[in-house]
Enzyme design. Structure first.
Site: not given
Ligand code: ZN
Length: 466
Positions: A2-3, A58, A111, A153, A262
């Site tokens: 879930p985001e 979150k 999970r 960065k 990713r």
């Protein structure tokens, strides 16, 4: 996973079903799910009334009529179910909140990564685990927090945006969507982005996640906020999960590659990597004057990369010779080098072998071109001569493309200076025009003198000359 929009949806649903309810007791079937002291967890919650559910990043926060808040994270697969006491819990229910009204709320997690913990209410945002979480885009007034954190960065922007300590809420799905909306390449070093671009990132983050919240989140397949509620936003995703599909803006096939470990999908055309030099892809049939164009632009400051030169080099490598033997078992090698004439005869004789070898060599050539381009600075200009530019898909890596066309007379005239078997060379290239029917940015008809060709190039590229 879930985001933010899904978590927001879960929070809203929890407010609808459990706000104002009083917990009579709590059952914990998997003690590891509770990060704080287990006995205290059960004692504090016994008899507590839930005043409100809020979201921070979150995390979901239960506000109680107690000195503590309950902080919970769904992680990969955490879900909630609200059931009547008559319905038995199932084996994936890890924590049950029994209410005084005869119903219970089950925290269910196949999970088993989800977490719950009690945190002192006083200053809970400054305490673990929330003190490590940055504000989400809706809580930020502007983009200065992003700009200040990332302006020095050198790493790619995508992993920066996934760092929840700077700005929370963007996960893998929404980072890809936001970068696509901003037309920013996910590998762009963060320090090369302007204040204005960070502004765009912040605004699109709010816009895209705001719309996703309205639609109830995205992760349809593995995730349900509660029974009966599905995310619909998946139908609006423009890049995530659309690898191989077409860009909605320009029609270019979307590309998937790993960035910071990713899976990342983007449009190589709309999302140009500004750390890359300008690359002009050059193509045209044999005898159309490609190397003349390359040499001329090189004299004007371009870096000239010739795939022909790369192939020459590749043919000297033992590993490549071995690779070619898979398609041509009796490959001839002369003086440590693949014998190009005999290889060409094999290719002409066997169209299937031709296809395999072209694909094999193209991949190696593209790899080498990219290796050499990486060595250039972003202010340099590169002309990359690739005979099968469009078929190899290398045009997608180029900022602009230039196609040379010739009539037969000029082609023969150009070839006469070479010691090649003209008839065979032409046969090898017979279908060139058909296969390259995709439109190049520029087309030059090279049927005149060398001076004419130079003049045509000057008209198009003189602004880039050094
Ligand atoms: Zn595009």
């Amino acid at each position: 996973m879930p985001e933010l929009p899904e978590v927001e949806t879960v929070k809203n649903v929890l407010n609808n079903i459990a706000k104002g309810k009083t917990i009579s007791y709590v059952e914990v079937f998997r003690p590891q799910t509770v990060r704080s002291d287990l006995k205290q967890f059960q004692d504090v919650l016994k008899g507590a009334t839930i005043l409100d559910f809020t979201r921070y990043g979150k995390y979901i926060i239960y506000h109680l009529d107690r000195d503590y808040v309950l902080v919970s994270h769904l992680r990969m697969e955490g879900k909630y179910y609200h059931r009547d006491e008559k319905i038995k819990p199932n084996h994936n229910d890890l924590v049950l909140f029994h209410f005084t009204d005869g119903s219970y709320l089950a925290f269910n997690d196949t999970r088993r990564f989800g977490t719950m913990e009690l945190v002192l209410k006083d200053g809970y945002l400054e305490r673990e685990p929330l003190n490590e979480i940055g504000p989400d885009p809706f809580m930020m007034k502007d983009s200065s927090r992003l700009y200040e954190a990332f302006k020095n960065k050198g790493v790619a922007i995508k992993p920066c945006l996934l760092d929840q300590s700077v700005m929370s809420g963007l996960g893998n799905i929404y980072v890809d969507e936001v970068l696509f909306a901003c037309k920013i390449h996910p590998e762009t070093p963060a320090k090369l982005l302007s204040k204005k671009q960070y502004d765009e990132i912040w605004k699109w983050s709010k816009d895209i996640m705001g719309r996703a919240i309205q639609k109830g989140g995205t992760t349809v397949i593995s995730y349900h906020p509660t029974e009966g509620i599905d995310g619909e936003f998946v139908t609006e995703l423009k890049v995530y999960g659309q690898n191989g599909g077409k860009c909605v803006n320009c029609g270019t096939p979307l590309v998937k590659k790993f960035v910071g470990g990713r899976g990342t999908t983007f449009c190589p055309h709309c999302q140009r990597n500004i750390a890359r030099p300008f690359v002009l892809g050059l193509t045209g049939p044999i005898g159309s004057g490609k190397s003349e164009v390359g040499k001329y632009l090189e004299s004007k400051g371009f870096v000239y990369l010739s795939s022909d030169a790369i192939v020459h080099h590749l043919y000297e490598l033992k590993s490549v010779q071995e690779g070619l033997r898979r398609f041509v078992p009796h490959l001839k090698v002369k003086d440590g080098k693949v014998d190009r004439v005999s290889l060409r005869d094999e290719i002409i004789a066997n169209p299937r072998v031709k296809r395999y070898i072209e694909r094999y060599i193209h991949e190696l050539v593209i790899e080498e071109l990219e290796r050499q381009i990486k060595k250039c600075t972003k202010d340099q200009h590169v002309v990359a001569e690739v005979p099968l530019l469009f078929q190899s898909g290398y045009d997608l890596y180029c900022d602009k493309t230039l196609m040379l066309e010739v009539n037969e007379k000029s082609q023969l005239a150009h070839l006469e200076n070479r010691k090649e078997d003209i008839e065979k060379a032409l046969r090898l290239n017979a279908r060139f025009a058909d296969l390259n029917n995709k439109k190049a940015t520029y087309t030059i008809f090279n049927n005149g003198s060398v001076a004419d060709l130079h003049q045509k190039l000057d008209t198009i590229f003189c602004k880039m000359y050094q």
